[in-house]
Design a protein around this motif. Structure first.
Motif, PDB file in Angstrom:
ATOM      1  N   TYR A  51       0.835  -1.200   0.000  1.00 31.50           N
ATOM      2  CA  TYR A  51       0.000   0.000   0.000  1.00 31.50           C
ATOM      3  C   TYR A  51       0.870   1.251   0.000  1.00 31.50           C
ATOM      4  N   HIS A  52       1.896   1.275   0.842  1.00 32.14           N
ATOM      5  CA  HIS A  52       2.770   2.445   0.901  1.00 32.14           C
ATOM      6  C   HIS A  52       3.490   2.665  -0.424  1.00 32.14           C
ATOM      7  N   GLN A  53       3.798   1.583  -1.120  1.00 32.31           N
ATOM      8  CA  GLN A  53       4.471   1.700  -2.411  1.00 32.31           C
ATOM      9  C   GLN A  53       3.547   2.245  -3.503  1.00 32.31           C
ATOM     10  N   ASN A  54       2.248   1.921  -3.414  1.00 35.62           N
ATOM     11  CA  ASN A  54       1.299   2.347  -4.439  1.00 35.62           C
ATOM     12  C   ASN A  54      -0.087   2.525  -3.821  1.00 35.62           C
ATOM     13  N   PRO A  55      -0.305   3.620  -3.109  1.00 34.57           N
ATOM     14  CA  PRO A  55      -1.575   3.810  -2.396  1.00 34.57           C
ATOM     15  C   PRO A  55      -2.799   3.946  -3.293  1.00 34.57           C
ATOM     16  N   ASP A  56      -2.613   4.202  -4.577  1.00 29.41           N
ATOM     17  CA  ASP A  56      -3.747   4.368  -5.478  1.00 29.41           C
ATOM     18  C   ASP A  56      -4.174   3.061  -6.153  1.00 29.41           C
ATOM     19  N   ALA A  57      -3.506   1.959  -5.839  1.00 30.31           N
ATOM     20  CA  ALA A  57      -3.782   0.691  -6.515  1.00 30.31           C
ATOM     21  C   ALA A  57      -5.099   0.057  -6.075  1.00 30.31           C
ATOM     22  N   GLY A  58      -5.553   0.329  -4.888  1.00 31.36           N
ATOM     23  CA  GLY A  58      -6.760  -0.326  -4.370  1.00 31.36           C
ATOM     24  C   GLY A  58      -8.007   0.511  -4.564  1.00 31.36           C
ATOM     25  N   SER A  59      -9.074   0.051  -3.934  1.00 33.68           N
ATOM     26  CA  SER A  59     -10.359   0.747  -3.979  1.00 33.68           C
ATOM     27  C   SER A  59     -10.745   1.169  -2.571  1.00 33.68           C
ATOM     28  N   PRO A  60     -11.393   2.307  -2.425  1.00 38.88           N
ATOM     29  CA  PRO A  60     -11.887   2.712  -1.108  1.00 38.88           C
ATOM     30  C   PRO A  60     -12.945   1.729  -0.607  1.00 38.88           C
ATOM     31  N   TRP A  61     -13.016   1.558   0.704  1.00 43.98           N
ATOM     32  CA  TRP A  61     -13.973   0.640   1.301  1.00 43.98           C
ATOM     33  C   TRP A  61     -15.392   0.939   0.843  1.00 43.98           C
ATOM     34  N   SER A  62     -15.747   2.200   0.723  1.00 43.99           N
ATOM     35  CA  SER A  62     -17.118   2.537   0.317  1.00 43.99           C
ATOM     36  C   SER A  62     -17.432   1.963  -1.068  1.00 43.99           C
ATOM     37  N   ASP A  63     -16.458   1.980  -1.993  1.00 46.78           N
ATOM     38  CA  ASP A  63     -16.670   1.413  -3.332  1.00 46.78           C
ATOM     39  C   ASP A  63     -16.797  -0.108  -3.268  1.00 46.78           C
TER      40      ASP A  63
END
Length: 74
Positions: A51-63
């Protein structure tokens, strides 16, 4: 509380999902009550580093939650 399985199964899928979310939230409120193995701790550390390496790779919990709820309505 004395909830029978038969009573729970009479709830709609959406209501059961909400119940599971509520139960999970109650467990998450006391993380020290859930022991982790060393392998689980290492995996959490690995995921946190990813996550620290690429914080934009995932989806927010709400999504994610909305996608799950949409599937249950299909």
């Amino acid at each position: 509380m004395n909830t029978r399985t038969a009573d729970i199964l009479e709830l709609s899928v959406a209501e059961r999902i909400q119940m599971v979310e509520d139960i999970w939230d109650s467990i998450a409120a006391v993380p020290e009550a859930v022991p982790l193995s060393e392998d689980q701790k290492k995996e959490l550390d690995r995921r946190l580093e990813a996550y620290h390496q690429n914080p934009d790779a995932g989806s927010p919990w709400s999504d994610v939650k909305q996608r799950i709820r949409n599937r249950s309505r299909s």
